[in-house]
Design a protein around this motif. Structure first.
Motif, PDB file in Angstrom:
ATOM      1  N   LEU A 112     -13.583 -43.731  36.261  1.00  0.00           N
ATOM      2  CA  LEU A 112     -14.436 -44.338  35.237  1.00  0.00           C
ATOM      3  C   LEU A 112     -14.324 -45.854  35.207  1.00  0.00           C
ATOM      4  O   LEU A 112     -15.308 -46.543  34.912  1.00  0.00           O
ATOM      5  CB  LEU A 112     -14.101 -43.741  33.872  1.00  0.00           C
ATOM      6  CG  LEU A 112     -14.386 -42.236  33.759  1.00  0.00           C
ATOM      7  CD1 LEU A 112     -13.939 -41.699  32.411  1.00  0.00           C
ATOM      8  CD2 LEU A 112     -15.874 -41.956  33.970  1.00  0.00           C
ATOM      9  N   TYR A 116     -16.075 -47.004  38.721  1.00  0.00           N
ATOM     10  CA  TYR A 116     -17.501 -46.737  38.579  1.00  0.00           C
ATOM     11  C   TYR A 116     -18.276 -47.003  39.871  1.00  0.00           C
ATOM     12  O   TYR A 116     -19.292 -47.682  39.892  1.00  0.00           O
ATOM     13  CB  TYR A 116     -18.077 -47.586  37.437  1.00  0.00           C
ATOM     14  CG  TYR A 116     -19.255 -46.950  36.730  1.00  0.00           C
ATOM     15  CD1 TYR A 116     -19.048 -46.010  35.734  1.00  0.00           C
ATOM     16  CD2 TYR A 116     -20.562 -47.261  37.074  1.00  0.00           C
ATOM     17  CE1 TYR A 116     -20.107 -45.416  35.080  1.00  0.00           C
ATOM     18  CE2 TYR A 116     -21.633 -46.663  36.432  1.00  0.00           C
ATOM     19  CZ  TYR A 116     -21.401 -45.747  35.435  1.00  0.00           C
ATOM     20  OH  TYR A 116     -22.466 -45.140  34.794  1.00  0.00           O
ATOM     21  N   ILE A 149     -19.525 -41.707  41.097  1.00  0.00           N
ATOM     22  CA  ILE A 149     -20.356 -41.438  39.924  1.00  0.00           C
ATOM     23  C   ILE A 149     -21.482 -40.469  40.260  1.00  0.00           C
ATOM     24  O   ILE A 149     -21.830 -39.591  39.467  1.00  0.00           O
ATOM     25  CB  ILE A 149     -20.906 -42.750  39.342  1.00  0.00           C
ATOM     26  CG1 ILE A 149     -19.765 -43.578  38.746  1.00  0.00           C
ATOM     27  CG2 ILE A 149     -21.959 -42.479  38.275  1.00  0.00           C
ATOM     28  CD1 ILE A 149     -19.004 -42.917  37.622  1.00  0.00           C
ATOM     29  N   SER A 207     -22.410 -36.819  38.363  1.00  0.00           N
ATOM     30  CA  SER A 207     -23.666 -36.830  37.610  1.00  0.00           C
ATOM     31  C   SER A 207     -24.353 -35.473  37.633  1.00  0.00           C
ATOM     32  O   SER A 207     -25.247 -35.207  36.838  1.00  0.00           O
ATOM     33  CB  SER A 207     -24.617 -37.895  38.161  1.00  0.00           C
ATOM     34  OG  SER A 207     -25.088 -37.542  39.452  1.00  0.00           O
ATOM     35  N   ILE A 263     -25.649 -44.357  36.208  1.00  0.00           N
ATOM     36  CA  ILE A 263     -25.971 -43.311  35.231  1.00  0.00           C
ATOM     37  C   ILE A 263     -26.997 -43.812  34.216  1.00  0.00           C
ATOM     38  O   ILE A 263     -28.064 -43.217  34.050  1.00  0.00           O
ATOM     39  CB  ILE A 263     -24.703 -42.836  34.496  1.00  0.00           C
ATOM     40  CG1 ILE A 263     -23.712 -42.202  35.487  1.00  0.00           C
ATOM     41  CG2 ILE A 263     -25.069 -41.849  33.387  1.00  0.00           C
ATOM     42  CD1 ILE A 263     -24.184 -40.900  36.097  1.00  0.00           C
ATOM     43  N   HIS A 321     -21.766 -50.275  35.080  1.00  0.00           N
ATOM     44  CA  HIS A 321     -21.729 -49.883  33.664  1.00  0.00           C
ATOM     45  C   HIS A 321     -20.967 -50.860  32.770  1.00  0.00           C
ATOM     46  O   HIS A 321     -21.384 -51.152  31.656  1.00  0.00           O
ATOM     47  CB  HIS A 321     -21.096 -48.495  33.563  1.00  0.00           C
ATOM     48  CG  HIS A 321     -21.162 -47.890  32.204  1.00  0.00           C
ATOM     49  ND1 HIS A 321     -22.352 -47.585  31.575  1.00  0.00           N
ATOM     50  CD2 HIS A 321     -20.182 -47.521  31.345  1.00  0.00           C
ATOM     51  CE1 HIS A 321     -22.111 -47.050  30.402  1.00  0.00           C
ATOM     52  NE2 HIS A 321     -20.800 -47.002  30.232  1.00  0.00           N
TER      53      HIS A 321
END
Length: 323
Positions: A184, A187, A192, A196, A277, A302
């Motif tokens: 996380l 990323y 990711i 997803s 995302i 992100h």
């Protein structure tokens, strides 16, 4: 962030929040920074340092389920409108005077959106980072969202919500905590994209992959983030996913009248162009409800408030001064 600047504030529904608060000095405006997952108030330390030096007031709570804030396990207590009410209670509990601007990232952006819907009169402006403003979702189920994203973008995007809302997800996360956090924090597109899709998160963790840290995050910062989250506990924070995976989010959204959807205050949207995302296109239709909109684009994934902190802080400063 100075530990002496934290206060404990109890809300009307008897939930205690741990809140970093610095009063405004040279400016009259106070900024409310709202973090997401898996985070804490520490996530905003670059913004806190920058804006307090300019004399702005800052309010930075550990959100419900995180840090030094209460961690109830009943996911219904995490409905976005309820948490938005908590934030207003915090502002009142601190007796904050002067204009207020709420700025959110990740799930924090969802809560800021609800502040804009049900407490718009309390704020002078709203900011959204990575996650743009979204009107309340009173109709689309999780399964429908998954199918529509697959049709539009070729991926399910939010398949990881399914895993994080499972009762036993906490066991696997704790067993592979470093891999979970590295995923996380780093990323990367490759990792990711795997999570997803529904069913992708569990096998990823079982492989115990460790993505390298990005260059904008120092080893010390990563260590602090990991220690805060591990120490405070992970289980309660997963309730944010149970809200959106269940019917609760739609039930909560259905209580907001449609005439409250439009935000008639200035809005800042920091688009993270490389977010794998929170694809910026997802938010285009809802951003039409923000007529006083300022958009800034960042070549960032992100965590835009870490990766492009200097550029973002400068842009926010200009936007605030123009208000």
């Amino acid at each position: 962030m100075d530990s002496k600047a934290y206060q404990l504030v109890r809300t009307d529904r008897n939930i205690q929040y741990n809140v970093y608060y610095a009063k405004a000095t040279k400016q009259s405006t106070t900024l409310l920074f709202v973090h997401g997952f898996p985070s804490s108030s520490y996530d905003w330390h670059h913004q806190v340092s920058f804006f307090t030096k300019l004399g702005y007031g800052v309010i930075v709570p550990d959100m419900l389920g995180y840090g030094g804030t209460d961690k109830p396990l009943d996911y219904t207590l995490y409905a976005h409108s309820l948490v938005a009410n908590d934030l207003v209670n915090i502002i009142d509990g601190l007796n904050v005077q002067g204009p207020l601007v709420a700025i959110g990232h990740d799930w924090g952006a969802f809560v800021v959106a609800r502040l804009a819907n049900i407490h718009q009169d309390r704020f002078g402006a709203f900011g959204f980072l990575s996650i743009g403003y979204q009107i309340p979702n009173a109709t689309a189920t999780y399964d429908e969202i998954i199918k529509e994203n697959k049709r539009l973008y070729g991926r399910q995007l939010f398949g990881y919500w399914d895993f994080l809302s499972e009762e036993n997800a906490i066991d696997l996360i704790e067993q592979h905590y470093e891999s979970f956090m590295d995923l996380l924090l780093a990323y990367t597109a490759t990792s990711i994209n795997k999570i997803s899709e529904i069913g992708g998160f569990r096998p990823y963790l079982l492989q115990d992959i460790h993505d390298p840290l990005p260059n904008y995050l120092t080893p010390e910062e990563a260590k602090i983030k990991k220690e805060i989250y591990r120490k405070s506990g992970i289980k309660a924070s997963l309730n944010w996913y149970k809200v959106v995976r269940s019917d609760l989010d739609r039930e909560d959204a259905s209580k907001i009248p449609k005439e409250k959807y439009q935000v008639n205050k200035p809005v800042f949207y920091g688009r993270a162009l490389n977010d794998w995302i929170a694809i910026p296109a997802i938010f285009d239709s809802s951003m039409a409800y923000t007529p006083q909109l300022t958009i800034r684009n960042y070549e960032a994934a992100h965590w835009v408030h870490w990766e492009k902190r200097d550029e973002l802080n400068h842009d926010l400063k200009k936007w605030l001064e123009a208000l």
